[in-house]
Design an enzyme around this catalytic site. Structure first.
Site, PDB file in Angstrom:
ATOM      1  N   SER A 152       0.808  -1.223   0.000  1.00  0.00           N
ATOM      2  CA  SER A 152       0.000   0.000   0.000  1.00  0.00           C
ATOM      3  C   SER A 152       0.837   1.267   0.000  1.00  0.00           C
ATOM      4  O   SER A 152       2.002   1.261   0.382  1.00  0.00           O
ATOM      5  CB  SER A 152      -0.954   0.076   1.188  1.00  0.00           C
ATOM      6  N   ASP A 199       8.339  -8.065  11.423  1.00  0.00           N
ATOM      7  CA  ASP A 199       8.482  -9.513  11.584  1.00  0.00           C
ATOM      8  C   ASP A 199       7.612  -9.969  12.754  1.00  0.00           C
ATOM      9  O   ASP A 199       7.995  -9.818  13.918  1.00  0.00           O
ATOM     10  CB  ASP A 199       9.956  -9.854  11.836  1.00  0.00           C
TER      11      ASP A 199
END
Length: 794
Positions: free
Chosen positions: A247, A319
């Site tokens: 995005s 992560d």
């Protein structure tokens, strides 16, 4: 002759009859956009104005009525989409599609999303506004399920209707969260590179992680103004519901706009599909107003705006998913080693119902780190137990309150409290308001591992030394509030430091971020038209430079006439991806050949995953810069070590030869629109033939490419044909100097019902970079041609 005339009359009669029956069937089954309907559990009339593009503007006396109406209206346009998306997490796609999706069902049902949902639901506050409005929304869906027309897809596949529950909503949260994750594609590949190829190969790949980054700085003021990888990749590729990808978003401060008010922009990148991902709606009550974009089965919008503030999101790409190697007890493989002894696995028995076949039952082992993937990924060759530790299922889930809170905020401080509750997936949440505040929040539950532990490879589950030491408080997350630059932006790139170090993740390279910054720095008088143009921008900030860097190592003396002509075109390219551009066609084939000649000999079957990964994007520029590299040598050629120049020259010549064979000898005819296209596929339309023509939208020629702002995502492969799979799932521009005329567009249309006029009415405008008005003006809305009144049913 009379017999022929009589036969012809019968044929004509039958054709007319079929046409009439189809017309009648379509009218009976199209959504109801006008007239009156009686709905149970309403306390007062609700008036729904449908504007020219099919967006429902819901006017109600209270929010409970409004959300009940939203559920009903949303279902009549998107019930098929709701049915698909609720089936993913519990592994129920095979019930309707058959054995081809068994591996998908086994995988998702084994992740623990359902179990996490049960745990979360048991602890919900049943008296909270978020819970009660969610139940009203579900009530609306279920009333339509009982009384509304049955979608054609249900009839074609023989789907039995089942009531929707709040667990379906949490299952959607779970699927959405997993589709954001990247570790499942990268960590196993990096582990394999280390274990099969060795440390020199790994070191060169990892060396790219700290280079070619544009870091999202925390420049703010304190004042607030009001194999494994390949299997998982294959599973995600065959999903009938699109994954969330990346995005763009930027918010421009008042001092940098022509009219002196904040301008907000956002375009989340999601897999293209039909129906489109987002459902636009506008709710207005005496105490609440929001123009939102909702995912199927989510009552509260993840993107939205009103006259006071606007918000949106991009993928943070932190992560939040790690893999642990467990060590089984040699005396009993039902238990595994922990730091101080052994612990029994939890076991979960799952059954997959298969249309046209026998049910299949399997057992998932679960360690303290998470489910053992060996049992739920059929092609996982590693004999060691590999557990997936995913923050989404490990920590408290407050996503319902988050989505309610961000859509019901009264101030930037209020908004900040809501985004602080996000644990996973990690999101860049973007904010702008009418009081001239702008903000970016890196929202996720960040954590700390011991120093020097590299989380992008398999961790040791038995030692106790690789555990998460601490979860960080949200106050330590990167963020930027009212920065001196007068803008905030996000394009899935590296956020600023956390505790003195760049936080690990799977961030995109600088391409889109750099272009956004260059355009924002260029002027201080932005208008919404300028921002709308930016959202459709197709100039790469880096591809033309990569092309020139590669061309430096092509041996020009070996080139023929056509190769020299293509060389000149590519050398003079400015990175623009227009339909008539020639250089992108040359560049992308050259890039494929370069990557193939550099990496495929070592990676083997893993190359197809690597070539279209975030890892490859990060490595590319660094690899081109290397004069000496273990990857340059083609290990398939004996008694010879290739040089950088040999690999690049071979790649260039192969690219030109391929294009001559594919597109003809005339280089000037190799335009970008000959090799790239976009088609929005319906789950049934994927079968091809007449079903494709009925259900799919497109194909269309378009502009754009990988990692430009108008991000048209495709896979590089041997075919040389680039079928766009993902891109902007919506484009929005909210200008607080003229908020009632803000701009928006989605890729196809509001409705997922093929008999609706709004099934694909936005498709061509979207491809052409045009916009529709996101209406907030009450007088204008009430002029709508289609008005539906929902009345309380006695």
């Amino acid at each position: 002759m009379k017999f022929l005339k009589k036969g012809l009359k019968i044929v004509v009669f039958l054709v007319i009859l079929i046409v009439v029956l189809i017309f009648v069937y379509s009218k009976v089954n199209e959504p109801k956009y006008s007239g009156e309907l009686e709905i149970k559990n309403l306390s007062d009339d609700v008036t729904v104005y449908f504007d020219e593009i099919g967006v429902p503007h819901i006017n109600a006396q209270n929010q409970k009525d409004a959300y009940l109406a939203l559920g009903y209206i949303h279902a009549q346009d998107r019930l098929w989409q709701m049915e698909l998306i609720r089936r993913i997490a519990p592994g129920r796609l095979s019930e309707i599609f058959g054995k081809d999706l068994v591996s998908t069902d086994v995988f998702f049902s084994g992740l623990g999303i359902e179990e996490a949902a049960d745990k979360t639901i048991a602890g919900l506050d049943k008296s909270s506004d978020s819970y009660m409005l969610t139940q009203a929304y579900l009530d609306g869906i279920n009333q339509y399920l009982e009384e509304g027309s049955t979608p054609l897809e249900f009839r074609l596949l023989g789907i039995e209707k089942e009531k929707y529950t709040i667990k379906d909503i949490y299952n959607v949260f779970g699927y959405m969260s997993f589709s954001f994750a990247v570790a499942h594609k990268t960590d196993p590949l990096l582990t394999e590179i280390k274990e099969k190829l060795g440390k020199p190969y790994l070191d060169e790949v990892l060396g790219a992680y700290s280079k070619n980054l544009l870091i999202n700085k925390m420049d703010s003021v304190s004042k607030i103004n009001s194999n494994f990888s390949k299997s998982v990749s294959a599973i995600m590729d065959q999903m009938p519901v699109p994954p969330l990808i990346g995005s763009n978003s930027w918010v421009i401060g008042a001092d940098k706009t022509k009219n002196g008010k904040v301008i907000f922009a956002n375009d989340p990148h999601i897999g293209y599909s039909q129906p489109s991902v987002w459902y636009q709606n506008h709710i207005k009550t005496p105490d609440f107003e929001m123009y939102g974009f909702n995912i199927a089965l989510m009552p509260f919008p993840l993107l939205g705006h009103n006259k006071n503030y606007a918000y949106g999101l991009t993928m943070l790409a932190n992560d939040d998913l790690n893999f642990y190697i467990e060590e089984n007890n040699p005396k009993n493989d039902e238990s595994y080693k922990i730091e101080n002894g052994y612990q029994f696995y939890e076991t979960r028995t799952k059954t997959i119902n298969i249309k046209g076949g026998a049910d299949t039952t399997f057992t998932v082992k679960v360690s303290k780190h998470g489910p053992i993937m060996n049992g739920i990924i059929s092609h996982l060759e590693d004999e060691r137990p590999v557990a997936m530790n995913w923050i989404y299922t490990q920590l408290k889930n407050e996503m319902l309150d988050v989505s309610y809170g961000i859509s019901h905020s009264n101030s930037i401080n209020d908004f900040k409290k809501s985004v602080a509750k996000i644990h996973a997936p990690g999101l860049n949440v973007m904010y702008g308001d009418a009081d001239d505040n702008i903000a970016w929040f890196a929202s996720a539950k960040l954590y700390q591992l011991r120093d020097s532990l590299f989380s992008k490879m398999y961790l040791n589950g038995a030692s106790g030394k690789d555990e998460i030491i601490e979860y960080l408080d949200f106050s330590e997350n990167p963020k930027s509030i009212n920065p001196k630059s007068n803008y905030v932006y996000s394009a899935n790139h590296q956020p600023d430091s956390v505790r003195g170090k760049l936080y690990p993740g799977y961030y995109q390279p600088e391409n889109r971020s750099k272009r956004i910054v260059n355009l924002l720095e260029a002027k201080n008088d932005f208008t919404k038209q300028d921002v709308a143009k930016m959202l459709y921008d197709v100039t790469s900030s880096v591809d033309h430079n990569i092309a020139r860097d590669l061309l430096k190592f092509v041996s020009k003396g070996e080139l023929g006439a056509s190769e020299k002509q293509a060389f000149s075109i590519l050398e003079n390219w400015e990175g623009v991806y227009l339909k008539t551009s020639i250089a992108p066609t040359i560049y992308n084939r050259f890039l494929f050949e370069f990557l193939q000649n550099t990496y495929k000999d070592e990676l083997g079957s893993g190359f197809d995953l690597f070539i279209n990964s975030q890892l490859q994007d990060q490595v590319l520029v660094n690899q081109i810069d290397r004069e000496n590299s273990v990857w340059w040598d083609d290990i398939s050629t004996k008694n010879k070590v290739e040089t950088k120049e040999e690999i690049i020259t071979k790649s260039y010549k192969s690219a030109i030869a391929f294009l001559q064979n594919q597109l003809g000898a005339n280089v000037e005819s190799w335009t970008w629109d000959r090799v790239i296209s976009v088609e929005h596929e319906h789950a049934i339309g994927k079968a091809g033939g007449i079903l494709r023509k009925i259900f799919n939208v497109g194909p269309f020629k378009t502009i754009g490419g990988n990692e430009v702002i108008n991000n048209q995502i495709f896979k590089l492969d041997s075919t040389g044909i680039y079928k766009i799979t993902s891109g902007p799932s919506s484009r929005r521009v909210v200008d607080f100097s003229d908020v009632e005329n803000s701009l928006g567009i989605i890729p196809t249309g509001q409705s997922g019902n093929i008999f609706s006029d709004y099934y694909k009415n936005q498709a061509e405008k979207y491809v052409d970079g045009k916009f529709e008005k996101m209406k907030l003006n009450e007088a204008e809305i009430k002029k709508s041609e289609h008005v539906l009144i929902l009345k309380p049913k006695e």
